[in-house]
Design a protein around this motif. Structure first.
Motif, PDB file in Angstrom:
ATOM      1  N   GLY A 291       0.811  -1.212   0.000  1.00 25.96           N
ATOM      2  CA  GLY A 291       0.000   0.000   0.000  1.00 25.96           C
ATOM      3  C   GLY A 291       0.840   1.256   0.000  1.00 25.96           C
ATOM      4  O   GLY A 291       0.545   2.224  -0.725  1.00 25.96           O
ATOM      5  N   ARG A 292       1.911   1.259   0.790  1.00 22.69           N
ATOM      6  CA  ARG A 292       2.782   2.430   0.826  1.00 22.69           C
ATOM      7  C   ARG A 292       3.484   2.643  -0.507  1.00 22.69           C
ATOM      8  O   ARG A 292       3.625   3.780  -0.979  1.00 22.69           O
ATOM      9  CB  ARG A 292       3.807   2.266   1.948  1.00 22.69           C
ATOM     10  CG  ARG A 292       4.734   3.456   2.118  1.00 22.69           C
ATOM     11  CD  ARG A 292       5.479   3.406   3.435  1.00 22.69           C
ATOM     12  NE  ARG A 292       6.374   2.267   3.539  1.00 22.69           N
ATOM     13  CZ  ARG A 292       6.157   1.223   4.315  1.00 22.69           C
ATOM     14  NH1 ARG A 292       5.055   1.146   5.050  1.00 22.69           N
ATOM     15  NH2 ARG A 292       7.021   0.224   4.368  1.00 22.69           N
ATOM     16  N   THR A 293       3.921   1.556  -1.130  1.00 21.21           N
ATOM     17  CA  THR A 293       4.580   1.684  -2.434  1.00 21.21           C
ATOM     18  C   THR A 293       3.613   2.209  -3.481  1.00 21.21           C
ATOM     19  O   THR A 293       3.973   3.079  -4.296  1.00 21.21           O
ATOM     20  CB  THR A 293       5.157   0.325  -2.865  1.00 21.21           C
ATOM     21  OG1 THR A 293       6.040  -0.161  -1.851  1.00 21.21           O
ATOM     22  CG2 THR A 293       5.911   0.444  -4.171  1.00 21.21           C
ATOM     23  N   ALA A 294       2.390   1.703  -3.484  1.00 23.03           N
ATOM     24  CA  ALA A 294       1.389   2.200  -4.440  1.00 23.03           C
ATOM     25  C   ALA A 294       1.118   3.690  -4.216  1.00 23.03           C
ATOM     26  O   ALA A 294       1.003   4.469  -5.175  1.00 23.03           O
ATOM     27  CB  ALA A 294       0.105   1.391  -4.307  1.00 23.03           C
ATOM     28  N   TYR A 295       1.016   4.093  -2.979  1.00 16.37           N
ATOM     29  CA  TYR A 295       0.790   5.511  -2.663  1.00 16.37           C
ATOM     30  C   TYR A 295       1.941   6.358  -3.202  1.00 16.37           C
ATOM     31  O   TYR A 295       1.720   7.407  -3.814  1.00 16.37           O
ATOM     32  CB  TYR A 295       0.656   5.670  -1.152  1.00 16.37           C
ATOM     33  CG  TYR A 295       0.448   7.097  -0.695  1.00 16.37           C
ATOM     34  CD1 TYR A 295      -0.835   7.599  -0.486  1.00 16.37           C
ATOM     35  CD2 TYR A 295       1.529   7.936  -0.450  1.00 16.37           C
ATOM     36  CE1 TYR A 295      -1.028   8.903  -0.062  1.00 16.37           C
ATOM     37  CE2 TYR A 295       1.344   9.232  -0.029  1.00 16.37           C
ATOM     38  CZ  TYR A 295       0.072   9.717   0.170  1.00 16.37           C
ATOM     39  OH  TYR A 295      -0.111  11.020   0.578  1.00 16.37           O
ATOM     40  N   ARG A 296       3.186   5.928  -2.967  1.00 17.87           N
ATOM     41  CA  ARG A 296       4.334   6.714  -3.430  1.00 17.87           C
ATOM     42  C   ARG A 296       4.402   6.761  -4.958  1.00 17.87           C
ATOM     43  O   ARG A 296       4.826   7.774  -5.532  1.00 17.87           O
ATOM     44  CB  ARG A 296       5.628   6.107  -2.875  1.00 17.87           C
ATOM     45  CG  ARG A 296       5.773   6.201  -1.360  1.00 17.87           C
ATOM     46  CD  ARG A 296       5.633   7.616  -0.870  1.00 17.87           C
ATOM     47  NE  ARG A 296       5.944   7.730   0.545  1.00 17.87           N
ATOM     48  CZ  ARG A 296       5.671   8.782   1.287  1.00 17.87           C
ATOM     49  NH1 ARG A 296       5.050   9.825   0.742  1.00 17.87           N
ATOM     50  NH2 ARG A 296       6.000   8.818   2.560  1.00 17.87           N
ATOM     51  N   ILE A 297       3.996   5.682  -5.609  1.00 14.96           N
ATOM     52  CA  ILE A 297       4.002   5.700  -7.081  1.00 14.96           C
ATOM     53  C   ILE A 297       3.031   6.751  -7.588  1.00 14.96           C
ATOM     54  O   ILE A 297       3.352   7.555  -8.481  1.00 14.96           O
ATOM     55  CB  ILE A 297       3.650   4.298  -7.617  1.00 14.96           C
ATOM     56  CG1 ILE A 297       4.788   3.319  -7.324  1.00 14.96           C
ATOM     57  CG2 ILE A 297       3.372   4.351  -9.115  1.00 14.96           C
ATOM     58  CD1 ILE A 297       4.452   1.881  -7.658  1.00 14.96           C
ATOM     59  N   VAL A 328      -1.354  -0.436 -10.427  1.00 15.91           N
ATOM     60  CA  VAL A 328      -1.468   1.022 -10.324  1.00 15.91           C
ATOM     61  C   VAL A 328      -1.110   1.604 -11.686  1.00 15.91           C
ATOM     62  O   VAL A 328      -0.047   1.298 -12.232  1.00 15.91           O
ATOM     63  CB  VAL A 328      -0.526   1.584  -9.238  1.00 15.91           C
ATOM     64  CG1 VAL A 328      -0.688   3.089  -9.115  1.00 15.91           C
ATOM     65  CG2 VAL A 328      -0.789   0.909  -7.904  1.00 15.91           C
ATOM     66  N   GLU A 329      -1.999   2.417 -12.212  1.00 17.15           N
ATOM     67  CA  GLU A 329      -1.768   3.025 -13.528  1.00 17.15           C
ATOM     68  C   GLU A 329      -2.122   4.505 -13.459  1.00 17.15           C
ATOM     69  O   GLU A 329      -3.195   4.882 -12.966  1.00 17.15           O
ATOM     70  CB  GLU A 329      -2.599   2.330 -14.600  1.00 17.15           C
ATOM     71  CG  GLU A 329      -2.304   2.830 -16.002  1.00 17.15           C
ATOM     72  CD  GLU A 329      -3.040   2.047 -17.067  1.00 17.15           C
ATOM     73  OE1 GLU A 329      -2.787   2.280 -18.266  1.00 17.15           O
ATOM     74  OE2 GLU A 329      -3.882   1.198 -16.702  1.00 17.15           O
ATOM     75  N   LEU A 359      11.332   5.396  -8.217  1.00 15.47           N
ATOM     76  CA  LEU A 359      10.113   4.587  -8.207  1.00 15.47           C
ATOM     77  C   LEU A 359      10.391   3.158  -8.663  1.00 15.47           C
ATOM     78  O   LEU A 359       9.857   2.194  -8.096  1.00 15.47           O
ATOM     79  CB  LEU A 359       9.055   5.222  -9.118  1.00 15.47           C
ATOM     80  CG  LEU A 359       8.271   6.403  -8.561  1.00 15.47           C
ATOM     81  CD1 LEU A 359       7.171   6.790  -9.519  1.00 15.47           C
ATOM     82  CD2 LEU A 359       7.685   6.080  -7.199  1.00 15.47           C
ATOM     83  N   ALA A 360      11.192   3.027  -9.710  1.00 15.05           N
ATOM     84  CA  ALA A 360      11.520   1.681 -10.195  1.00 15.05           C
ATOM     85  C   ALA A 360      12.248   0.883  -9.119  1.00 15.05           C
ATOM     86  O   ALA A 360      11.974  -0.306  -8.903  1.00 15.05           O
ATOM     87  CB  ALA A 360      12.366   1.777 -11.463  1.00 15.05           C
ATOM     88  N   GLU A 361      13.180   1.529  -8.399  1.00 15.58           N
ATOM     89  CA  GLU A 361      13.900   0.834  -7.341  1.00 15.58           C
ATOM     90  C   GLU A 361      12.974   0.482  -6.187  1.00 15.58           C
ATOM     91  O   GLU A 361      13.027  -0.612  -5.631  1.00 15.58           O
ATOM     92  CB  GLU A 361      15.049   1.720  -6.841  1.00 15.58           C
ATOM     93  CG  GLU A 361      15.850   1.139  -5.696  1.00 15.58           C
ATOM     94  CD  GLU A 361      16.617  -0.099  -6.089  1.00 15.58           C
ATOM     95  OE1 GLU A 361      17.094  -0.803  -5.180  1.00 15.58           O
ATOM     96  OE2 GLU A 361      16.741  -0.371  -7.298  1.00 15.58           O
ATOM     97  N   ARG A 362      12.077   1.420  -5.826  1.00 14.57           N
ATOM     98  CA  ARG A 362      11.130   1.158  -4.740  1.00 14.57           C
ATOM     99  C   ARG A 362      10.214  -0.008  -5.115  1.00 14.57           C
ATOM    100  O   ARG A 362       9.922  -0.883  -4.294  1.00 14.57           O
ATOM    101  CB  ARG A 362      10.305   2.413  -4.474  1.00 14.57           C
ATOM    102  CG  ARG A 362       9.356   2.292  -3.303  1.00 14.57           C
ATOM    103  CD  ARG A 362       8.429   3.499  -3.260  1.00 14.57           C
ATOM    104  NE  ARG A 362       9.128   4.696  -2.906  1.00 14.57           N
ATOM    105  CZ  ARG A 362       9.335   5.106  -1.656  1.00 14.57           C
ATOM    106  NH1 ARG A 362       8.920   4.365  -0.643  1.00 14.57           N
ATOM    107  NH2 ARG A 362       9.957   6.236  -1.415  1.00 14.57           N
ATOM    108  N   THR A 363       9.758  -0.037  -6.363  1.00 13.06           N
ATOM    109  CA  THR A 363       8.881  -1.118  -6.809  1.00 13.06           C
ATOM    110  C   THR A 363       9.613  -2.456  -6.816  1.00 13.06           C
ATOM    111  O   THR A 363       9.060  -3.492  -6.429  1.00 13.06           O
ATOM    112  CB  THR A 363       8.338  -0.807  -8.209  1.00 13.06           C
ATOM    113  OG1 THR A 363       7.701   0.480  -8.200  1.00 13.06           O
ATOM    114  CG2 THR A 363       7.330  -1.849  -8.654  1.00 13.06           C
TER     115      THR A 363
END
Length: 389
Positions: A291-297, A328-329, A359-363
């Motif tokens: 959820g946190r990663t989706a929010y940051r994206i 997420v899009e 973002l790519a690294e976080r994902t």
């Protein structure tokens, strides 16, 4: 000539071995069988040679192999060199390579076959002394080999301890770097979002100085609130940095969730861009990291829209379910035409190009994948994150 550096411990060991060789020669002098035919002069010379052999023990560190060879050869003639020879062969076995030790041992036990061949005809006293000599030499070599293996074991354990300590320090430093990189990503995401809102409204006031008073007041209010929130977020992040990596890993700073997306989109809409939100899915919430990663994206994507395509319409879609993953899009249309004077989109900002990389690294760290490509009518960022059932 190679200089030998001796510590106090080395000097004490050399003195102790010298005293051992001298005491051994003195104690064994009465039990050593000496032929009666030897005159007093020969006996005195034999004792002098024994004393010189004891003194030569002090040279064992500089020439251990040579000293052992000389003492073993001279011991076949002189009668008081057994003690110094024992010290010499012990030193070779304890400090020299296996090959040198083997050669010295072969020299020491070379006469053994001839002794065994003559043993039946040899006087009992002489045979007992010879057996004792070979046993003492064998014990000295064995003790030297044991001491060398013990030293090698201690050196190996010390090396392993040093490597383990260095590895622990490396892991701790890597953990600190990862914690600080995580804080840096948080700072980039949070402050980038706030400051982009400030820039959008400031750009709007700059390019539209004749706006109505209500619009100016609304823009100023958003700018003031964004600046206040940015300072608040900055204080929190700096506080974590000052507190150290333990606090950073403890999660004291606020962490957004997927349920915070409507609030994020509302803040972005206040920046003046038309944004549509579809989702997030109702029901079970995804794991905190997902959820946190989706929010940051979404946050970084909307920040990039405000930076590089101010005024463009954006559409955010979040869908998924346990077992299928979370998708997420973010799509945005082309921004309005370039400013005829400046040649750029009004309000567009220079960017460092690090947002999508982060973002790519976080994902990737969350176990997902991310693509960011130009679309027919603008730009699209799409990410998939694992959501276990």
């Amino acid at each position: 000539m190679r200089r030998i550096h001796r510590t106090r411990r080395d000097l004490a060991a050399d003195l102790a071995l010298f005293l051992f060789a001298a005491c051994f020669a003195a104690v064994s002098s009465r039990s050593i069988p000496v032929a009666e035919s030897l005159g007093p002069g020969w006996r005195a010379a034999d004792q002098v040679v024994g004393g010189l052999g004891c003194a030569a023990v002090l040279l064992r560190r500089r020439w251990p192999v040579q000293l052992a060879v000389v003492l073993l050869l001279a011991g076949s003639v002189a009668h008081y060199l057994t003690g110094p020879a024992m010290v010499a062969v012990f030193t070779v076995a304890a400090t020299r390579p296996w090959k040198a030790t083997a050669w010295v041992a072969a020299l020491a036990f070379g006469p053994l076959p001839f002794f065994l061949w003559q043993l039946p005809d040899m006087p009992e006293e002489r045979a007992g002394a010879a057996v004792t000599y070979f046993a003492l030499i064998a014990g000295a070599i064995g003790w030297g080999l044991f001491r060398r293996s013990r030293q090698q074991l201690i050196a190996s354990l010390r090396e392993r301890a040093e490597l383990a300590e260095a590895d622990a320090e490396s892991r701790a430093e890597r953990a600190r770097m990862e914690a600080r990189e995580e804080i840096a990503r948080e700072m980039h995401d949070v402050l980038g979002h706030r400051l982009s809102l400030l820039s959008v409204h400031a750009g709007a006031l700059e390019f539209n100085p004749g706006a109505q008073r209500a619009e100016i007041e609304r823009a100023a209010g958003v700018m003031r609130e964004s600046a206040h929130l940015a300072l608040h977020d900055l204080r929190e992040v700096i506080g974590v940095l000052r507190a150290g990596p333990e606090t950073a890993e403890g999660g004291e700073r606020p962490q957004p969730e997927l349920a915070d997306l409507p609030r994020l989109v509302a803040e972005a809409r206040a920046g003046g861009g038309p944004i549509e939100l579809a989702g997030p899915p109702e029901g079970a919430a995804p794991p905190a990291l997902v959820g946190r990663t989706a929010y940051r994206i979404v946050q970084e994507a909307l920040t990039n829209v405000r930076k590089h395509a101010p005024g463009a319409a954006a559409h955010v879609r979040v869908s998924g379910a346990p077992g299928d993953g979370l998708t997420v899009e973010i799509r945005n249309t082309r921004p309005p035409g370039p400013d005829p004077v400046r040649g750029t989109v009004p309000g567009a900002l220079e960017g460092g190009g690090q947002g999508l990389i982060g973002l790519a690294e976080r994902t990737r760290l969350a176990g997902g994948r991310l693509t960011a490509l130009p679309a027919d009518d603008g730009f699209r960022v799409r990410a998939w994150l694992p959501w276990q059932g």
